[in-house]
Every structure is written in structure tokens, then in C-alpha cells.
Scaffold this motif. Sequence first.
Motif: not given
Length: 261
Positions: A16, A82, A96
Motif C-alpha cells: 500500500t 517495501c 513499532p
Amino acid sequence: MSSVSSPGGVLLLGATGRTGSRVLTQLLERGVPVCTIVRSAERLPAGVAQDPRLTVVEAEVAAMPVVDLQSHIAGRDALISCLGHTVSLRGVFGPPRDLVGDAVRRVCRAIESLRPATPTRLILMSSVSVNRPARADTRRGVGERSFLWVLRAVVPPARDNQRAADVLALEVGTDAAFVEWVVVRPDTLVDGEVSAYATHEGIVASLFRPATTRMANVAHFMAELVTDAAMWRRWRGKMPVVVDDVTDRPGRGSASAGRSG
Ligand SMILES: NC(=O)c1ccc[n+]([C@@H]2O[C@H](COP(=O)([O-])OP(=O)(O)OC[C@H]3O[C@@H](n4cnc5c(N)ncnc54)[C@H](OP(=O)(O)O)[C@@H]3O)[C@@H](O)[C@H]2O)c1
């Protein structure tokens, strides 16, 4: 262009994102089956949802149980990450903090536990801000190394990118039985269609006078790594720098896309 097919297809993380969505589109255009793990399918590029070669899994990859991860990896020819931290205060400084490094480590462990008959190929989207081990990037002087040291200390994604590459270069290494890898290092990402670009073994531009890399060119190079066996042999276990060929002028086309420098 494509000298081998990819019957097992690709597991793509970060589909995305700005670059990941271009990788997804280019792989599908080449007929490569793609499975992608995304947080929200709504953010995938328009028009791909109906493609029968695309499988979409909506999940948090960082929280995915290892058996689920293994089931999405089993039988794949290649994995591409990616992933990148969202450009926002929360994305850069919130958890994170080890998004990319943790994903790479988990994926490698999953591959190793699957013990595939032929090594699974792993392609990591990285950055020219990432150093090769053993100071192999001789073009990078003391000033740039000091700047990057400070950057990694204060900007978690910069540290994460280096650690993710280090997992492959230093922990997995170049003679692992089940994983082969390429760490792709673009310079400053820009928009634009696929054009002429060059791939180099090491750094070619100063961090303070950066080159540009079209995201479409990163995607093209990654798709070549998946579909062209010779291209994979050329770059496996390496950390190629990808930069736009600025001598490419409108009208020259992209016949020289992918020139090795
Ligand atoms: N900006 C530059 O000039 C530049 C240059 C060289 C290299 N890079 C590196 O290239 C990589 C990709 O860059 P990009 O600009 O294409 O990335 P991007 O557009 O920011 O996309 C990041 C991807 O990672 C996903 N993601 C972010 N946080 C996540 C989380 N907590 N859990 C699961 N998925 C998460 C996003 O999913 P969602 O859509 O769900 O958020 C998205 O698919 C990054 O690592 C970046 O550091 C950047």
C-alpha cells in the motif's frame, strides 16, 4: 526482459506504500502471482483488486503468528519488503520502532523453518543512508558516517533501516542454505514513469548532494530481480544503489532501463 517466470509468485509486504504499490502493479503486469499482507486493502492501488493473480491478506504483519506467516511464504519464489515508517510524528517516533528489521528477521526465520528445496529470494527496500558492512562504501567519508551515526541515534526509522539490512548482510550472510537476498538502495525517491536508471555496487552521490531515484525505477529493478535469473545472480548477496540516469532525456525512452554501473 523476463527470462524466467515465477510460478510460486511473490509475497509482498508494504504494497500500500508509494513504492510498494508500484512494485505490485509491475509484478502483476508481468503476470507474476502476488500475495500481499496489508493493514487495509482499501489502500491498495486502484484496479488491482479484481486481478485473479492477486491474493490479499488483511493483517498486521508484526503481530502475525509464525505459522500464519509460514503459510503465506510456503512455495513462494520470492519475498519483497517495501515496508517503511509512516511519515508522521507517531510513525517516526512511535511503535513499532523496529518495523522493518523485525519483519525481515521474522520472515527469515519462517523461511528457515520451512527449509525450501531451493533458496527463497528476499528483496529488501532500503536506502542509500544504509551502509554496506566493513566500510565497503568507500565513497562515504568520515563526515557522512558521523552524520548518519547521529541520525540513527535520533531518528528510529534510520536505525531500523540499517538494522534490517544488517540482519541480511551480517546474520543471514551470503551462503545461507534457505535464503538469498538483495538489499536495494535507492536515493531520494521521486515520482515519474519508468525511465533509464543505473545500478551500482556502492554509493555514487553524497548524502549532502543526493541523486534521485524514481519509485517506478525501484519497482522495475525489483521486478527484474524476480523475473530475470541472470539479474538475480548478478546482485544476490549485494546492496545495489539504484539512481536515475540523468542523461536520459524526454524522447529517449527507457530502452536503457537497468544499466549496471
Ligand atoms: N523517502 C525517501 O526518499 C526514501 C529513499 C530511499 C529509501 N526509502 C525507504 O524506502 C522504504 C519505502 O518507502 P516508501 O516511501 O515507498 O514507503 P511508504 O509509502 O511510507 O509505505 C510504507 C509501507 O509500510 C506500511 N507500514 C507502515 N507502518 C506499518 C506498520 N506499523 N505495520 C505494517 N505496515 C506498515 C505502510 O502500510 P499502510 O498503508 O497501512 O500505512 C506502507 O505499505 C522505507 O523503508 C524508506 O525508509 C525512502
